[in-house]
Design a protein around this motif. Structure first.
Motif, mmCIF file in Angstrom:
data_model
loop_
_atom_site.group_PDB
_atom_site.id
_atom_site.type_symbol
_atom_site.label_atom_id
_atom_site.label_comp_id
_atom_site.label_asym_id
_atom_site.label_seq_id
_atom_site.Cartn_x
_atom_site.Cartn_y
_atom_site.Cartn_z
ATOM 1 N N GLN A 58 1.554 6.607 -7.070
ATOM 2 C CA GLN A 58 0.419 7.400 -7.548
ATOM 3 C C GLN A 58 0.671 8.894 -7.502
ATOM 4 N N ASN A 93 -3.153 14.290 -0.653
ATOM 5 C CA ASN A 93 -1.752 14.614 -0.428
ATOM 6 C C ASN A 93 -1.366 16.006 -0.918
ATOM 7 N N ASP A 103 0.831 -1.202 0.000
ATOM 8 C CA ASP A 103 0.000 0.000 0.000
ATOM 9 C C ASP A 103 0.863 1.249 0.000
ATOM 10 N N VAL A 116 -2.593 8.513 4.453
ATOM 11 C CA VAL A 116 -1.991 8.938 3.184
ATOM 12 C C VAL A 116 -0.915 9.984 3.419
ATOM 13 N N ASP A 160 -8.802 5.574 -6.687
ATOM 14 C CA ASP A 160 -7.760 5.580 -5.663
ATOM 15 C C ASP A 160 -6.667 6.578 -6.011
ATOM 16 N N THR A 216 1.003 4.139 -2.948
ATOM 17 C CA THR A 216 0.771 5.560 -2.688
ATOM 18 C C THR A 216 1.894 6.412 -3.263
ATOM 19 N N THR A 271 -5.838 9.732 -3.618
ATOM 20 C CA THR A 271 -4.497 9.914 -3.057
ATOM 21 C C THR A 271 -3.952 11.296 -3.378
ATOM 22 N N GLN A 296 2.198 8.517 4.994
ATOM 23 C CA GLN A 296 2.949 7.681 4.057
ATOM 24 C C GLN A 296 3.906 8.502 3.208
#
Length: 326
Positions: free
Chosen positions: A51, A261, A44, A156, A253, A48, A257, A159
């Protein structure tokens, strides 16, 4: 002693799953989700990071939001995280991710089963219509994700802390509690639900793939093949559900993301995207349609084992807890 006086005492002697069936299912699904999340979390994190690489909006705004790192594939991204930040950084953001799944999986599983058995009439028939399963899955996913959206936002953003450190930027957070407090102080209650629209949209699509596919495939196999309600059937159904969920959920997704972010102004408004639709259009115009499937491989590679671990664990602990199979 009157029979009515015996009822409360008799009710207190019933097993917990029989006295509190929905609470039991909530706790069991939360436990299964926590196990699956910790096992597959590095994928995951890799997803992230992938992306958010190569965002056209970042290059358009340039120095205002910082420079993006060169694009790397899944394996090189994961290896780069280990080499540049350390092995344990593969689990950065795992704490809010577990919090998220305790809420998200608990709510979605209880909601779906209630809709299937009580509202949509699934308990009255051996077969359950596909369209009803789709409605139940999307509704349950949307409701579960709405409640869990603040924890997903924190996950998110945490991360991405390792990437910010490599870019020479100061850390935004010093732990899960600090992240919640800072987001709340800067954006208020609404700030905790930043990006909730694409989040809910993604969850609806993912659960149409996950819950709907698992439930449909499992009952199809039980009704039309010699397979029994055991780990083999659960494994086949979970494998199908993970693939369909990845195909349906990856574009939403990616949008989710990026919106979560993006940098924000003092009012909590995004500097790169005005809405999920704006993010979708900018991604397609600036990077092409396939940019919506950035991170698909780690997404699928994560969803497949996540789905397998979750459903096998969930079905087994339901059986151990004396609750009927899902």
């Amino acid at each position: 002693m009157l029979p009515a006086e015996c009822c409360p005492r008799k009710e207190r002697t019933l097993p917990f799953p029989e006295r509190w069936p929905r609470a039991s299912k909530f706790m069991l699904s939360a436990c299964a989700a926590a196990v699956a999340e910790l096992v597959t979390f590095p994928l995951d994190l890799t997803k992230t990071r992938l992306q958010t690489q190569g965002e056209a909006a970042v290059h358009r705004y340039g120095a205002a939001v910082g420079r993006d790192a060169p694009y790397r594939g899944m394996l090189r991204t994961a290896a780069g995280i280990v080499q540049e930040e350390g092995l344990l950084k593969l689990w950065q953001g795992a704490t809010p991710a577990v919090y998220r799944h305790i809420v998200y999986s608990g709510v979605r599983m209880v909601t779906y089963e209630h809709l299937r058995d009580s509202v949509l009439g699934g308990a009255e028939h051996k077969s359950f219509s596909l369209w009803k399963s789709v409605v139940g899955g999307m509704t349950a996913g949307a409701i579960g994700q709405f409640f869990a959206s603040p924890t997903d936002l924190v996950k998110v953003q945490m991360q991405m802390e390792g990437k910010r450190k490599l870019e020479g930027k100061p850390p935004r957070f010093h732990g899960v509690h600090h992240a919640f407090v800072k987001i709340l102080s800067e954006g208020g209650i609404r700030g905790l639900w930043a990006g909730w629209v694409p989040n809910v949209q993604r969850a609806a699509l993912v659960n149409m793939g996950d819950l709907t596919t698992y439930d449909s495939v499992k009952h199809f196999l039980l009704l039309n093949t010699p397979l029994r309600d055991n780990s083999v059937t659960h494994s086949i159904a979970s494998g199908c559900s993970g693939l369909v969920a990845a195909v349906l959920g990856t574009p939403a997704d990616v949008v989710k993301t990026r919106i979560m972010n993006q940098p924000r102004d003092k009012q909590g408004r995004g500097l790169l995207y005005k809405s999920s639709t704006d993010c979708l259009i900018k991604a397609i115009q600036g990077e092409g349609f396939m940019s919506l499937y950035k991170g698909f491989l780690p997404t699928w590679m994560r969803m497949a084992p996540w789905s397998l671990v979750f459903w096998l664990t969930y079905e087994q602990i339901r059986r151990i807890g004396g609750i009927n199979s899902f």
